[in-house]
Write a protein that holds these residues in place. Structure first.
Motif, PDB file in Angstrom:
ATOM      1  N   ASP A 291       4.338   7.915  -3.142  1.00 15.17           N
ATOM      2  CA  ASP A 291       3.989   8.640  -4.375  1.00 15.17           C
ATOM      3  C   ASP A 291       2.855   8.074  -5.213  1.00 15.17           C
ATOM      4  O   ASP A 291       2.768   8.375  -6.400  1.00 15.17           O
ATOM      5  N   GLU A 292       1.961   7.294  -4.598  1.00 19.54           N
ATOM      6  CA  GLU A 292       0.844   6.783  -5.419  1.00 19.54           C
ATOM      7  C   GLU A 292      -0.044   7.924  -5.890  1.00 19.54           C
ATOM      8  O   GLU A 292      -0.629   7.855  -6.969  1.00 19.54           O
ATOM      9  N   GLU A 293      -0.149   8.959  -5.072  1.00 19.67           N
ATOM     10  CA  GLU A 293      -1.088  10.042  -5.383  1.00 19.67           C
ATOM     11  C   GLU A 293      -0.575  10.968  -6.485  1.00 19.67           C
ATOM     12  O   GLU A 293      -1.279  11.876  -6.898  1.00 19.67           O
ATOM     13  N   TYR A 294       0.642  10.748  -6.938  1.00 20.18           N
ATOM     14  CA  TYR A 294       1.169  11.631  -7.981  1.00 20.18           C
ATOM     15  C   TYR A 294       1.677  10.828  -9.180  1.00 20.18           C
ATOM     16  O   TYR A 294       0.978  10.686 -10.170  1.00 20.18           O
TER      17      TYR A 294
ATOM     18  N   THR B 186      -3.927  -3.038  -0.463  1.00 21.39           N
ATOM     19  CA  THR B 186      -4.994  -2.821   0.525  1.00 21.39           C
ATOM     20  C   THR B 186      -5.589  -1.412   0.449  1.00 21.39           C
ATOM     21  O   THR B 186      -5.922  -0.813   1.452  1.00 21.39           O
ATOM     22  N   GLU B 187      -5.753  -0.904  -0.771  1.00 26.38           N
ATOM     23  CA  GLU B 187      -6.537   0.324  -0.968  1.00 26.38           C
ATOM     24  C   GLU B 187      -7.962   0.056  -0.486  1.00 26.38           C
ATOM     25  O   GLU B 187      -8.434  -1.081  -0.519  1.00 26.38           O
ATOM     26  N   PRO B 188      -8.663   1.097  -0.050  1.00 25.18           N
ATOM     27  CA  PRO B 188     -10.007   0.875   0.513  1.00 25.18           C
ATOM     28  C   PRO B 188     -11.004   0.315  -0.497  1.00 25.18           C
ATOM     29  O   PRO B 188     -11.165   0.876  -1.585  1.00 25.18           O
TER      30      PRO B 188
ATOM     31  N   GLY C  40       0.835  -1.192   0.000  1.00 26.70           N
ATOM     32  CA  GLY C  40       0.000   0.000   0.000  1.00 26.70           C
ATOM     33  C   GLY C  40       0.869   1.240   0.000  1.00 26.70           C
ATOM     34  O   GLY C  40       2.072   1.154   0.254  1.00 26.70           O
ATOM     35  N   HIS C  41       0.229   2.393  -0.277  1.00 24.85           N
ATOM     36  CA  HIS C  41       1.029   3.624  -0.355  1.00 24.85           C
ATOM     37  C   HIS C  41       0.992   4.407   0.949  1.00 24.85           C
ATOM     38  O   HIS C  41       0.000   4.388   1.677  1.00 24.85           O
ATOM     39  N   THR C  42       2.098   5.114   1.202  1.00 22.63           N
ATOM     40  CA  THR C  42       2.267   5.842   2.460  1.00 22.63           C
ATOM     41  C   THR C  42       1.958   7.328   2.315  1.00 22.63           C
ATOM     42  O   THR C  42       1.829   8.025   3.315  1.00 22.63           O
TER      43      THR C  42
ATOM     44  N   PHE D 176      -8.429   6.838   5.529  1.00 22.69           N
ATOM     45  CA  PHE D 176      -9.144   5.972   4.580  1.00 22.69           C
ATOM     46  C   PHE D 176      -8.250   5.633   3.389  1.00 22.69           C
ATOM     47  O   PHE D 176      -8.208   4.488   2.931  1.00 22.69           O
ATOM     48  N   ASP D 177      -7.526   6.645   2.903  1.00 23.06           N
ATOM     49  CA  ASP D 177      -6.691   6.484   1.695  1.00 23.06           C
ATOM     50  C   ASP D 177      -5.244   6.810   2.030  1.00 23.06           C
ATOM     51  O   ASP D 177      -4.824   7.935   1.863  1.00 23.06           O
ATOM     52  N   MET D 178      -4.412   5.789   2.528  1.00 24.52           N
ATOM     53  CA  MET D 178      -4.881   4.459   2.806  1.00 24.52           C
ATOM     54  C   MET D 178      -4.171   3.871   4.008  1.00 24.52           C
ATOM     55  O   MET D 178      -3.778   2.723   4.022  1.00 24.52           O
ATOM     56  N   LYS D 179      -4.053   4.695   5.061  1.00 27.54           N
ATOM     57  CA  LYS D 179      -3.342   4.202   6.248  1.00 27.54           C
ATOM     58  C   LYS D 179      -4.138   3.118   6.971  1.00 27.54           C
ATOM     59  O   LYS D 179      -3.557   2.268   7.657  1.00 27.54           O
TER      60      LYS D 179
HETATM   61 ZN   LIG Z   1      -4.968   5.434  -2.393  1.00 27.18          ZN
END
Ligand SMILES: [Zn+2]
Length: 385
Positions: free
Chosen positions: A144-147, A167-169, A80-82, A110-113
């Motif tokens: 860096d998933e969000e970019y 494990t994205e929501p 998952g992304h941090t 939620f996204d995504m801790k």
């Molecule tokens: Zn995400």
């Protein structure tokens, strides 16, 4: 069934939400993933995993942890992304990780801790339960998933696994498909001339009007002809436009940037060819009309077969943990799982529920976090056991 320590899992989640990890690619100057990576590394060490930081940009490391298998069993990657998006539109204390009515609030909860906490809660449970894996269990906490997804791009260079769970929501449903996307630039060429000289000037902006009209037709009539059972149809929209030199001058060029959202079997090259053909046809009867198109960026979508072993394994443990048949669905948004899938790792998406990704109020359902931890732990036992 394996026992999840819900207090410990909640503490993991609160600790992570309290660490600001806003993506500096999205919000220049923001904290980035350095601090949360150090927290994850020390937490994984406390769980007796082999831990390594993989630098993806300055002070933006992936955390790669390995629970080495004792034999030759199948390996599994939980990932998952941090990073999180920014907080411009949020109110209140965004990093206090407040719990109310079974919901844990805060940017990134939620996204995504929440999904990351499920992974850690699962591993902690497997450790204290005395589990001994035969195949390797890998944990990949990526930047860096969000970019631009430099984190997962780097991860797949280092980690090979027989399957992955991202494990994205997903509200504890099983996501087996998501769309890809492509960004293109279309340029129309005109001819600059004094605004009075209709005899000389060629108006690149009105020519782009024809392109926009073709785009509208494509969106309304052409793209809906393709359908995917979980994802519906592909789509296209105009994103940015620029052009023109001044009020009294014929515009010499106009640039339009567009985005296509793609079904898993569609590629950026196919979209590029579609536009090349469209523009060529438009110019066929009008030598004044000159336009070209480039493909600027493309990410494929993902689809994993329902009978893929990892989907079956996940299905069975969801039934075991929840007592219900899991629901399957596809996600329109793009996710890092496409990169994992393309690298040859069969990947499925499964995480907790909540609300507010990228929104003003964000929370994750704690019960879902614990359910996901159970499912991940049970799946790991059957997969790597
Ligand atoms: Zn995400």
């Amino acid at each position: 069934m394996i026992h999840i320590d819900t207090d410990l899992t909640t503490r993991y989640l609160q600790d992570m939400v309290r660490i600001n990890s806003i993506n500096p690619g999205l919000v220049p100057g923001s904290a980035g993933e350095g601090e949360i990576a150090r927290w994850l590394a020390s937490t994984c060490e406390s769980l007796d995993l082999e831990v390594r930081l993989q630098e993806t940009a300055t002070d933006r490391p992936n955390v790669i942890a390995r629970w080495r298998g004792s034999g030759s069993g199948k390996s599994l990657l939980l990932t998952g992304h941090t990073d999180t998006v920014g907080i411009e539109n949020m109110q209140g204390d965004l990093f206090d990780a407040r719990i109310e009515n079974g919901r844990l609030y805060g940017r990134g909860s939620f996204d995504m801790k929440g999904g990351l906490a499920s992974i850690l809660g699962a591993v902690a449970a497997l450790r204290s339960g005395g589990f001994v894996p035969e195949g390797d269990l890998w944990l990949g906490f990526v930047t860096d998933e969000e970019y631009a997804s430099i984190g997962t791009d780097a991860l797949v260079k280092e980690v090979r696994a027989d399957a992955a769970i991202l494990t994205e929501p997903t509200s504890c449903q099983i996501c087996v498909a998501h769309k890809g996307f492509a960004w293109l630039t279309i340029t129309t060429q005109g001819f600059a001339a004094h605004g009075s000289l209709y005899t000389d000037g060629t108006d690149a902006i009105t020519h782009m009007g024809r392109v926009l009209s073709a785009l509208e037709t494509m969106e309304r009539d052409v793209l809906p002809q393709r359908q995917h059972p979980l994802l519906g149809r592909p789509s296209v929209h105009a994103s940015l436009i620029s052009g023109g030199l001044g009020l009294s001058t014929y515009p010499d060029s106009c640039q339009l940037r567009i985005e296509h959202r793609l079904l898993p079997d569609e590629t950026g090259d196919q979209v590029l060819q579609l536009w090349k053909t469209t523009l060529r046809d438009m110019g066929a009867n009008d030598p004044q009309f000159q336009a070209d198109v480039t493909l600027d960026f493309y990410r494929p979508g993902l689809e994993v077969e329902r009978d893929a072993p990892i989907v079956q394994a996940l299905h069975n443990t969801v039934v075991q943990v929840t007592g219900r048949e899991p629901q399957y669905y596809g996600m329109w948004a793009w996710l890092d799982s496409a990169i994992l899938g393309r690298s040859g790792i069969p990947t499925v998406i499964f995480g907790p529920g909540g609300e507010g990704a990228h929104a003003a109020v964000e929370y994750v359902n704690l019960d879902d976090v614990f359910t996901c931890a159970s499912v991940l732990a049970e799946t790991t036992m059957t997969w790597c056991g």
